[in-house]
Write a protein that holds these residues in place. Structure first.
Motif, short mmCIF file in Angstrom:
data_model
loop_
_atom_site.label_atom_id
_atom_site.label_comp_id
_atom_site.label_asym_id
_atom_site.label_seq_id
_atom_site.Cartn_x
_atom_site.Cartn_y
_atom_site.Cartn_z
N ILE A 97 0.86 -1.18 0.00
CA ILE A 97 0.00 0.00 0.00
C ILE A 97 0.90 1.23 0.00
CG2 ILE A 97 -1.72 1.31 1.32
CD1 ILE A 97 -2.72 -1.42 2.37
N VAL A 98 0.65 2.12 -0.95
CA VAL A 98 1.45 3.35 -1.02
C VAL A 98 0.53 4.55 -0.91
CG1 VAL A 98 3.35 2.34 -2.33
CG2 VAL A 98 1.40 3.32 -3.56
N VAL A 99 1.10 5.68 -0.49
CA VAL A 99 0.29 6.89 -0.29
C VAL A 99 0.81 7.99 -1.21
CG1 VAL A 99 0.07 6.16 2.13
CG2 VAL A 99 1.58 8.04 1.56
N LEU A 145 -3.56 7.12 -2.99
CA LEU A 145 -3.52 6.07 -1.98
C LEU A 145 -3.98 4.80 -2.70
CD1 LEU A 145 -3.43 5.10 1.00
CD2 LEU A 145 -5.80 5.87 1.20
#
Lengths: 260, 278, 230
Positions: free
Chosen positions: B11-13, B42
Motif C-alpha cells: 500500500i502506497v500513499v 492512496l
C-alpha cells in the motif's frame, strides 16, 4: 426523494423486517458513552456512539447577570450544529430550523424536568449566576441524531466540573476546575419512536427518517415520568398511536440509560 | 540501474517515492518527478517489469462514454430530464434519447418522475454535463428492489473478471443485480436473499483490495445462504412461494439483458431459474 | 525559560504525543482524525459537487474549499461563539493555499471539493493540526495528490527556537509563532505565517526545526493511511 427506497422500506415492513436486518423495536447493538473527550478545553464533554452514528457534546460555563424575573437562578443554553460535516445533505450557514428544533427538545428535557436545580447555579442573588452552555456537534449521521444528541448532552453535563473563579471580580480561571459537579436531580433521556404506515420503529436509519410518516420523541426521567415530548413529521397520530409509542419509548429508554 | 523502494502489492500513499532511475516508467496512479517515480494516489502498487502503477483504493466517479450508470432523476424541464449520477456533472437525458414517444407539451414526469432511478448509458461528456440515453437493451426505469452505493474504484471488483464475481453473487443468492459504473448497485430478490447479496457487495466494497477476494466472498455467501435455507425449510410454505417468484423472475431475464461488461450475468440467472424449476 | 527544558518537560525539538486515524466518519468519502497533545482535529471531505453560485466556478479545475471550525467548547477560555469569525475566514484561506499545491482537481472542472475540519479540543497549533488532518482525509477520499501536506508550528520563546508550541508558549508575551506546512517528499513549504518579532537567522533556524518535525508528523500520517487498508 426516491420512491424505490420508500417502497423497499414498506415491502420489508410488511414482512416485519428492516433494511439493516434489525427488528422494528431493536436499537443498534453498539451503544457507547465516552466521558471527558475534551478535558483540556471544556468543563465537561462526552461522545456518544449508536452504531455508526456519532455525536460529541461539551459544556462551557460563564458568569452572567440573572434575568430580572429569575434573580436567583442560573441558565442553560443548548445549541446543535447540523453542518455538512456529519451529513452531506445538511446545509452550511446559520442554524437550520431542524437544528433549532433538535436543540430545543433537548433543552426542554433538561429544563422542564427539574433535572437541574437552577437555584444551585446562583452565585449572588440578583447579581451573578452561572450560565451553562451545552453545545452538541454531530460527527457522523447514520440516523437517530436525536436520541444520540440528548444522551450526549446529559453525559457531558454529568462530566462537567465548575471552574474556579475570583470571588471579588467574578473572573473565571478556566485552567482550574474545582471538584464540584453540576448537581443533577434526575437524568432525562429521550427516545424517538417513528411511525411508517402502520408500523412503529425505534432508532431509525437515515433512510427511515426520510420516509417516516410521523415521529414522537419522548424524554423520560428515572422514575418513568415524562418530561418532554415532541411530535414531528407530516403524518398524524391517534391517541392509541401515542400511547403505544410512549410505551415503546419507555421500554427502550433502559437501553440508553444502561450506556451512561 | 534503478532502485525500487516498494514491493508488489504494497500500500502506497500520495507522494511516496516508488523507484529511482530513468529505466522505470510510471503508469496510472504514478508520475515521474525528475529521477524518481512517485505515487499520486492512496493505492496498491502494481509492478509489471519496469512499469509501475498504483491502483487506487478509492476514487471519484468520472463518467465516460458507454458507461452504464444508475441515475436518480432530480429535475426536469419540458424537454430534458436531469439525473444525478453521483458526479459533479449533471446527467442530462433529452426527450430524443428515451424509447417512449413524447408528444409536444407532454408532462415529462409521467415517464420518468422525480426520484425515479434509471439504468442509462453515457453518450458523451463535457466539462459540466454527461449526456445520457435510455435507448438500448436493458436500459429502463428501475422498479422494486433497493439501491446501495459502493466506491467507484470498487466497481471492477464487484463485477469481477469477465463478470465472474457478479455472476457468483446472482447465482448463489438468486437475486437480480445491476452494477452501475458510477457505484450505484441495484439489487432485487427475496428479502433474506437480498440481505446476503447486500452484505456480500458491502464486503467487496470494504475488502475489495485484498487478495483471494473471490474465495472470501464465495465462502461468505455460502455460509449466509445456508442459514437462510435452514430458516426457509423451517417455514415450509414460504419455500413454495419463493419458487414461484423465482420462476417469474426467469421470464423477466430476457428483457433484463445485461449490458456488455456484465453479459455473463444472464447465463447465471438462467442457471438459477433452472434450479428453481426442479 | 531558564532551564534546558520546556514548561511541559519537552525538549525544544520534541513534538507532543501524536495520534492519527483515517476513515473515522463513515458517511464521508474521506475522513481523518489527528491529535497532537491536547489539540484534536477531525477532517471530513465532501464532494466533488457542482459549485454554486456559478460565478465561483472555475471551468478548468475544481476548487478546494476549507471550513475550519473550533467547536464552541474547544477553546481554552470562554465559549467560542459559533459562526465564522474574521480569524476563521483567514484560516480557511491559508488552509486552502497550503493544500492546493498538493492536490490535482483538474479532472473536476467547475466543481468544489469541501474539507470540513472540526477542532474538538485545542491547545495551540490548531490550523496546523487541521491541515495535517485535512491532507489525510483528501488522500483517503482517493484524490490525486503530488504529496501529502504536513504542518507544525515552530516558534521562539525568549529567543529559544522550539517546535510544536503549546498554549502557554504560544501565548507567551515574548513568543513568536510560525505555523509552517510542508509537502514532505517535495520538501517545499506551502504555509508560512509569522506572528511576533524575530531576527532573520533565528527564522531560518525555526524553519529547519519545523522541517524535521514535519518529517516525524508525516510518518504518523502515512502509517495511519496504510493501516486503514491493511
Amino acid at each position: 426523494m426516491a420512491k424505490i427506497i420508500r417502497e423497499h422500506i414498506h415491502t420489508l415492513l410488511e414482512k416485519g423486517m428492516r433494511q439493516d436486518k434489525r427488528g422494528l423495536l431493536e436499537f443498534r447493538k453498539d451503544i457507547s458513552v465516552e466521558y471527558g473527550i475534551s478535558p483540556k478545553s471544556a468543563e465537561g464533554s462526552a461522545r456518544v456512539r449508536i452504531g455508526e452514528t456519532e455525536v460529541v457534546a461539551g459544556i462551557k460555563m460563564a458568569i452572567a447577570e440573572p434575568y430580572p424575573d429569575q434573580k436567583d437562578r442560573g441558565t442553560i443554553m443548548v445549541g446543535v450544529e447540523l453542518s455538512p460535516f456529519a451529513n452531506n445533505s445538511f446545509e452550511s450557514g446559520p442554524p437550520s430550523t431542524e437544528s433549532i428544533e433538535l436543540a430545543r427538545v433537548v433543552d426542554r428535557g433538561i429544563r422542564e424536568s427539574g433535572a437541574m436545580d437552577f437555584r444551585k447555579l446562583c452565585i449572588k442573588e440578583g447579581e451573578k449566576v452561572w450560565q451553562v452552555f451545552i453545545d452538541i456537534y454531530p460527527i457522523n449521521d447514520a440516523g437517530n441524531l436525536r436520541d444520540a444528541s440528548s444522551l450526549a448532552a446529559l453525559a457531558a453535563l454529568k462530566d462537567a466540573k465548575f471552574p474556579e473563579y475570583d470571588k471579588k471580580t467574578f473572573e473565571i480561571d478556566y485552567k482550574k476546575l474545582t471538584s464540584k459537579n453540576i448537581s443533577l436531580e434526575d437524568e432525562p433521556i429521550e427516545v424517538t419512536v417513528i411511525k411508517i404506515k402502520d408500523d412503529y420503529l425505534v432508532d431509525p436509519s437515515v433512510e427511515e427518517e426520510e420516509w417516516l410518516d410521523a415521529r414522537l420523541t419522548v424524554a423520560f426521567l428515572k422514575d418513568g415520568d415524562i418530561c418532554a415530548m415532541q411530535k414531528g413529521g407530516n403524518g398524524m397520530l391517534s391517541t392509541e398511536d401515542i400511547n403505544k409509542m410512549i410505551d415503546i419509548a419507555q421500554d427502550k429508554v433502559i437501553v440508553l440509560r444502561k450506556a451512561l | 540501474m534503478g532502485e525500487l523502494f516498494f514491493e508488489e502489492r504494497n500500500i502506497v500513499v500520495p507522494g511516496d517515492k516508488l523507484a529511482m532511475g530513468m529505466d522505470y516508467l510510471p503508469a496510472g496512479g504514478a508520475f515521474r518527478d525528475g529521477e524518481c517515480i512517485r505515487s499520486k494516489v492512496l493505492g496498491i502498487l502494481g509492478i509489471n517489469g519496469r512499469v509501475l502503477k498504483v491502483i487506487p483504493l478509492k476514487s471519484q466517479y468520472r463518467p465516460r462514454p458507454n458507461d452504464m450508470v444508475i441515475g436518480k432523476i432530480t429535475d426536469m424541464t419540458n424537454s430534458v430530464w436531469f439525473a444525478k449520477i453521483d458526479s459533479f456533472r449533471d446527467g442530462v437525458l433529452t426527450v430524443r434519447e428515451v424509447p417512449e414517444y413524447i408528444g409536444d407539451g407532454d408532462d415529462l414526469s409521467q415517464y420518468y418522475n422525480f426520484g425515479d432511478y434509471v439504468l442509462a448509458k453515457v453518450l458523451n461528456v463535457n466539462s459540466t454535463n454527461a449526456g445520457l440515453t435510455m435507448k438500448g437493451p436493458g436500459l429502463r426505469k428501475l422498479s422494486g428492489g433497493r439501491i446501495i452505493e459502493v466506491n467507484s474504484a470498487k466497481v471492477p471488483r464487484v463485477i469481477g473478471k469477465a463478470g465472474s464475481m457478479i455472476s457468483a453473487i446472482k447465482e448463489k443468492t438468486g437475486c437480480r443485480v445491476i452494477v452501475g459504473q458510477n457505484g450505484l448497485v441495484w439489487i432485487q430478490g427475496e428479502p433474506e436473499h437480498e440481505f446476503v447479496a447486500v452484505e456480500a457487495i458491502k464486503l467487496i466494497n470494504e475488502k475489495g483490495h485484498l487478495q483471494g477476494l473471490t474465495e472470501l466472498v464465495s465462502e461468505f455467501i455460502d455460509k449466509k445462504m445456508k442459514n437462510v435455507s435452514k430458516k426457509e425449510t423451517e417455514e415450509k410454505p414460504k419455500v413454495e412461494e419463493k419458487q414461484v417468484t423465482q420462476e417469474k423472475k426467469s421470464d423477466k431475464d430476457d428483457e433484463e439483458e445485461q449490458p456488455k461488461r456484465r453479459a455473463v450475468g444472464r447465463k447465471a440467472s438462467k442457471k438459477v431459474a433452472k434450479r428453481s424449476k426442479k | 525559560m531558564t532551564t534546558n527544558k520546556r514548561t511541559d518537560g519537552r525538549n525544544f525539538d520534541e513534538l507532543r504525543k501524536m495520534e492519527a486515524k483515517v476513515g473515522v466518519v463513515s458517511s464521508a468519502n474521506g475522513s481523518a482524525m489527528f491529535k497532537i497533545g491536547n489539540t484534536t482535529a477531525i477532517a471530513v471531505v465532501r464532494g466533488p459537487k457542482k459549485l454554486h453560485p456559478k460565478f465561483l466556478q472555475n471551468p478548468e479545475t475544481g476548487r478546494l474549499r476549507c471550513f475550519y471550525n473550533m467547536v464552541s467548547f474547544s477553546g481554552s477560555g470562554d465559549r467560542v461563539r459559533p459562526g465564522p469569525s474574521r480569524r476563521t475566514k483567514e484560516i480557511n484561506l491559508v488552509m486552502e493555499n497550503a493544500l492546493a499545491p498538493a492536490i490535482d482537481l483538474s479532472r473536476f472542472p467547475g466543481s468544489s471539493v469541501d474539507v470540513f475540519v472540526n477542532l474538538i479540543q485545542t491547545d495551540a497549533g490548531t490550523r496546523c493540526a487541521a491541515i495535517t488532518a485535512a491532507a489525510m482525509a483528501l488522500a483517503d477520499a482517493g484524490f490525486e495528490m503530488r504529496d501529502l501536506v504536513t504542518a507544525v508550528a515552530a516558534g521562539l520563546v525568549e529567543d529559544q527556537v522550539l517546535v510544536d508550541l503549546n498554549y502557554d508558549e504560544d501565548s507567551h508575551e515574548m513568543g513568536v509563532d510560525i505555523p509552517i506546512a510542508m509537502m514532505p517528499n517535495e520538501d517545499k513549504i506551502t504555509l508560512l505565517q509569522l506572528d511576533g518579532r524575530v531576527k532573520k537567522e533565528k527564522l531560518n533556524e525555526a524553519i529547519e526545526l519545523a522541517r524535521s518535525a514535519c518529517k516525524k508528523i508525516y510518518k504518523v500520517q502515512r502509517a495511519a493511511l496504510v493501516e486503514r487498508y491493511e
